[in-house]
Write a protein that holds these residues in place. Structure first.
Motif, short mmCIF file in Angstrom:
data_model
loop_
_atom_site.label_atom_id
_atom_site.label_comp_id
_atom_site.label_asym_id
_atom_site.label_seq_id
_atom_site.Cartn_x
_atom_site.Cartn_y
_atom_site.Cartn_z
N ARG A 84 -3.52 -5.37 44.52
CA ARG A 84 -4.90 -5.87 44.50
C ARG A 84 -5.57 -5.72 45.87
O ARG A 84 -6.80 -5.79 45.98
N HIS A 111 -12.12 -6.78 51.95
CA HIS A 111 -12.58 -5.57 52.63
C HIS A 111 -11.66 -4.37 52.47
O HIS A 111 -11.80 -3.40 53.22
N ARG A 113 -11.30 -1.19 50.87
CA ARG A 113 -12.32 -0.35 50.22
C ARG A 113 -11.86 0.23 48.89
O ARG A 113 -12.68 0.74 48.12
N PHE A 115 -10.71 -1.55 46.47
CA PHE A 115 -10.86 -2.58 45.44
C PHE A 115 -12.14 -3.37 45.66
O PHE A 115 -12.66 -3.45 46.78
N SER A 116 -12.63 -3.98 44.59
CA SER A 116 -13.74 -4.93 44.72
C SER A 116 -13.20 -6.21 45.35
O SER A 116 -11.99 -6.49 45.29
N PRO A 117 -14.07 -7.03 45.96
CA PRO A 117 -13.60 -8.27 46.59
C PRO A 117 -12.94 -9.21 45.58
O PRO A 117 -13.34 -9.29 44.41
N THR A 119 -12.15 -12.47 43.58
CA THR A 119 -13.04 -13.51 43.07
C THR A 119 -12.27 -14.82 42.86
O THR A 119 -11.04 -14.82 42.72
#
Length: 207
Positions: A84, A111, A113, A115-117, A119
């Motif tokens: 992740r 951060h 790049r 992966f999305s941040p 949640t």
């Protein structure tokens, strides 16, 4: 307790010891490996605080091991083992392992790049791993590498650099390790490079 977090909430990770003794690591010059077992929980706490928009400094190191200044990689995985996020530092940028882990945990969570941040909704299903890097040593040949024991740093003359941690399940040979490290550093397969190897102290949350 995984949430909500904020000022006044404590965070702890509990470990069951077997046979009344804690595991040791001969690479740590007599220090118990359990001296660093708080680091995955600390990484989780850092990300949790950030997710809830709280502020505050990292905790004070609680033992001699945590006062060391070394590079740290934080790896975040789903429960099924899928990656992740993974971000770290080859050389220390902070005063000690606590601060290094605290900062790099947020880099890995928000951060990376690839992966999305991370949640808040998925946070409870994530697991944190910490790799504390030993000082790298230069090697003259790839024959001195062992992807199960050593990570590798591949450096080009112009400063491009690729790093790969040790004991990655999918990587079984030196050739694979070097190929992927070159790719991570945007270094061509035939470019001359300097090779360094390093060991790590690895800590992870219980599954």
């Amino acid at each position: 307790y995984e949430g909500p977090f904020g000022v006044g909430y404590g965070v702890a990770t509990l470990f069951a010891e077997k046979s009344g003794t804690a595991p040791t690591d001969s690479n740590q010059t007599g220090m118990e490996k359990t001296d660093g077992t708080v680091l995955p929980g600390l990484a989780r706490r850092s990300v949790a605080v950030a997710l809830h928009c709280a502020s505050g400094p990292p905790p004070t190191p609680g033992n001699d091991y945590l006062h060391l200044d070394r590079g740290v990689f934080v790896t975040i995985r789903h429960r099924d083992g899928a990656l992740r996020g993974c971000v770290g530092t080859i050389a220390p940028t902070c005063a000690n392992l606590v601060e290094e882990t605290w900062c790099n945990a947020r880099q890995a969570a928000f951060h990376d790049r690839r992966f999305s941040p991370v949640t808040a909704e998925e946070f409870a299903d994530l697991r944190f791993e910490i790799s504390v890097l030993h000082p790298p040593e230069k090697v003259s040949s790839e024959r001195e590498l062992d992807p199960q024991r050593y990570g590798v740093i591949v450096s080009a003359h112009d400063g491009r650099r690729g790093l790969l941690l040790p004991a990655i399940e999918e990587i079984q040979t030196r050739e694979e390790q070097l190929r992927i490290a070159r790719e991570k550093g945007w270094i061509g397969p035939d470019e001359p490079v300097t090779l360094q190897r390093f060991e790590v102290d690895h800590f992870e949350e219980p599954s």
